[in-house]
Every structure is written in structure tokens, then in C-alpha cells.
Scaffold this motif. Structure first.
Motif, short mmCIF file in Angstrom:
data_model
loop_
_atom_site.label_atom_id
_atom_site.label_comp_id
_atom_site.label_asym_id
_atom_site.label_seq_id
_atom_site.Cartn_x
_atom_site.Cartn_y
_atom_site.Cartn_z
N HIS A 154 -13.88 23.23 44.43
CA HIS A 154 -15.18 23.65 43.92
C HIS A 154 -15.07 24.09 42.46
O HIS A 154 -15.87 23.66 41.62
CB HIS A 154 -15.71 24.82 44.77
CG HIS A 154 -16.94 25.46 44.20
ND1 HIS A 154 -18.19 24.89 44.32
CD2 HIS A 154 -17.10 26.60 43.49
CE1 HIS A 154 -19.08 25.66 43.70
NE2 HIS A 154 -18.45 26.71 43.19
N HIS A 159 -17.16 23.28 38.56
CA HIS A 159 -17.47 24.10 37.38
C HIS A 159 -16.86 23.61 36.07
O HIS A 159 -17.50 23.70 35.03
CB HIS A 159 -17.06 25.56 37.62
CG HIS A 159 -18.01 26.28 38.53
ND1 HIS A 159 -19.30 26.60 38.17
CD2 HIS A 159 -17.86 26.73 39.80
CE1 HIS A 159 -19.91 27.21 39.16
NE2 HIS A 159 -19.06 27.30 40.18
N GLU A 199 -25.13 26.29 40.08
CA GLU A 199 -24.52 25.96 41.37
C GLU A 199 -25.21 24.77 42.06
O GLU A 199 -24.54 23.94 42.65
CB GLU A 199 -24.53 27.17 42.32
CG GLU A 199 -23.61 28.31 41.91
CD GLU A 199 -22.13 27.99 42.05
OE1 GLU A 199 -21.76 26.91 42.54
OE2 GLU A 199 -21.32 28.86 41.64
FE LIG Z 1 -19.39 28.19 42.08
#
Ligand SMILES: [Fe+2]
Length: 282
Positions: A154, A159, A199
């Protein structure tokens, strides 16, 4: 190695009954704690390098292969540019040191280790200094397509491509500065803005809906379904609606906000927060 730092996993976590996995999670948390102890003493330690096993490198390869293929169609150009520049080796989980060489030289952002869950204000305070808390553990091998919490897939696949883009970093740091000065009761509003943009944000690009959200970018299922209005309710981007919209982080998202473009979302975030918290004069 028996770690002094123990991570609590829920009973239904895929790794709950795997003692080797839990030992590694504890060890990674311990290494992050030691890193921060050194930082707090005024030292500049290297970011910990984790010893992953071949199965874990295989999970990384599996996730990368799926995400890179789907992102070609469902992710914004800025994300694809970020992937190109980061040049992740899909055969081996990268170290944060390797990632930081490219990231810091491009936008000044540095991925730093995190021992466990942290409070939003702490996360934003670090982001305001262009330090992004990154997990280093990877999801459990029994469940490579799902993780109940952020993991290194993730944080790196979701990101870091965003953090390679100057305008995304600029809007992120505006939000982070706002979070460091806003009243406690406003934090939930900033969490919602972050959630529905960095997100899980969607936007139009060349007439098609694409995503720029790290949550969508690190899950094949989410990356596939997020752009489909038959599976997810798409609502026009509106900051006033976003700050009033609650979310459940543990489920596939039923509702997402779609902006006219990525720049439109970033401009709206920055101008709303700069005006609300008088950031330009502070
Ligand atoms: Fe995150």
C-alpha cells in the motif's frame, strides 16, 4: 530474534496464527522503534532494511504484476509517471533507502518507518516536514490479494507514485500544515478530505474516470471496481460534502468523489484549507 516490541493482531487477521509472521512483525516494529529512538537522540540513523523471505518477495511480485497492468487503464497519468520514475523491481521488495534515493531527489519527500498505528495529527505533523510514515511489513501469504491494514504494498505502490509529483506533494503539505494548527474537533474533517482524495480519490482524465488514490492503487479489486459507477456510487467532488461524509476503512468503499480533474481536486483542497486556517499569512 525475540522482539521487545509486540504488535497486536486481531483474531481474524490472516497472520494471527502464524508465529513466524508475527515474530517478523514484532521485529520490524522493534527496528522502527530503535530508529526513532536514535532520531530523538539527535542522530541520523539509516532507515531499517528488512530481511524478507522468498515467499514475501513473491507476494510483492504478485501484487505489482496485477496493479501495474490495471493501472495502465484506471490510474491517472501522474501515477503512471511516478511508477516509471520509481522503476520498482517486481522481483524484490525495495528497501525504503532505495525508494528514498529517487523520491527525495525528486520532491524532497522521505519515507520513514513506522512501528504501528499512529494518530492522524502525528501522521500529518510528519507529512508537514515531508516525512511520510511507511509500513515495512507485507500482507500475509495466505491472503495476497487482501490486507486489513496498510502494508508495504500500500505505502510503496499506493503512496510513493503520488509523492513523486510536485503538485500532489504541495497539496498534501497544505493539508498537513492545516492539521497541525486546526482545532481538535476539525481533525475528523481533514481525515475525511485525505480519505476521499489521497486514499480513494477519482477524477476525470480525457473523458474517463481514473483514480489517484493510494487505497485504490494498492488493491487489484479496488483498482478494478472504483471507476465503475455500477459498483461504486460516484458523487461530484464537493469539499463541503466530503467533510460531512463518514467512511468505514475496513470495507470496500461504496461511495467515492469524482473531481473534474486531478488539478481541480488539488486546487480545491488547497484553497479551502488556506482560507479556513489562514495558511497563506501564517
Ligand atoms: Fe494510505
Amino acid at each position: 530474534m525475540q522482539a521487545d516490541f509486540l504488535i497486536d493482531l486481531d483474531h481474524d487477521h490472516p497472520g494471527f496464527k502464524d508465529p513466524e509472521y508475527r515474530e517478523q512483525r514484532d521485529s520490524i516494529a522493534e527496528q522502527a522503534t530503535k530508529y526513532w529512538n536514535e532520531v530523538n537522540k539527535g542522530n541520523s540513523p539509516d532507515v531499517p532494511v528488512i530481511d524478507y523471505d522468498p515467499i514475501q518477495h513473491g507476494i510483492w511480485k504478485h501484487v505489482c504484476t496485477q496493479i501495474f497492468e490495471k493501472a495502465k487503464y484506471n490510474a491517472v497519468k501522474e501515477v503512471l509517471d511516478g511508477f516509471k520514475q520509481l522503476k520498482f523491481d517486481i522481483d524484490k521488495i525495495p528497501t525504503l533507502l532505495e525508494v528514498n534515493k529517487k523520491l527525495t531527489s525528486k520532491t524532497g519527500v522521505k519515507m520513514v518507518p513506522v512501528a504501528g498505528l499512529i494518530q492522524s495529527r502525528h501522521f500529518f505533523a510528519s507529512l508537514a516536514k515531508k516525512e511520510f510514515y511507511s509500513t515495512q511489513y507485507i500482507r500475509h501469504s495466505s491472503c495476497p490479494d487482501f490486507t486489513p491494514e496498510p502494508d508495504i504494498c500500500h505505502d510503496l505502490l499506493g503512496h510513493t507514485p503520488l509523492l513523486m509529483d510536485e503538485k500532489i506533494v504541495k497539496a498534501s503539505t497544505v493539508m498537513a500544515h492545516a492539521a497541525t494548527i486546526c482545532p481538535e474537533e476539525d481533525i475528523v474533517q481533514l481525515e475525511r478530505i485525505y480519505w476521499f482524495t489521497f486514499e480513494y480519490g477519482l477524477c476525470y482524465e480525457d473523458g474517463k474516470i481514473k483514480t489517484y488514490g493510494a487505497g485504490n492503487l494498492s488493491s487489484y479489486a479496488d483498482l478494478t471496481r472504483c471507476v465503475n459507477p455500477d459498483l461504486v456510487e460516484h458523487v461530484d467532488f464537493d469539499i463541503q460534502k466530503i467533510i460531512k461524509t463518514d467512511y468505514n476503512p475496513t470495507i470496500q468503499q461504496p461511495l467515492l468523489f469524482v473531481s473534474k480533474s486531478l488539478s481541480h481536486a488539488l486546487d480545491e483542497i488547497s484553497s479551502y484549507l488556506e482560507e479556513k486556517y489562514d495558511l497563506k499569512s501564517s
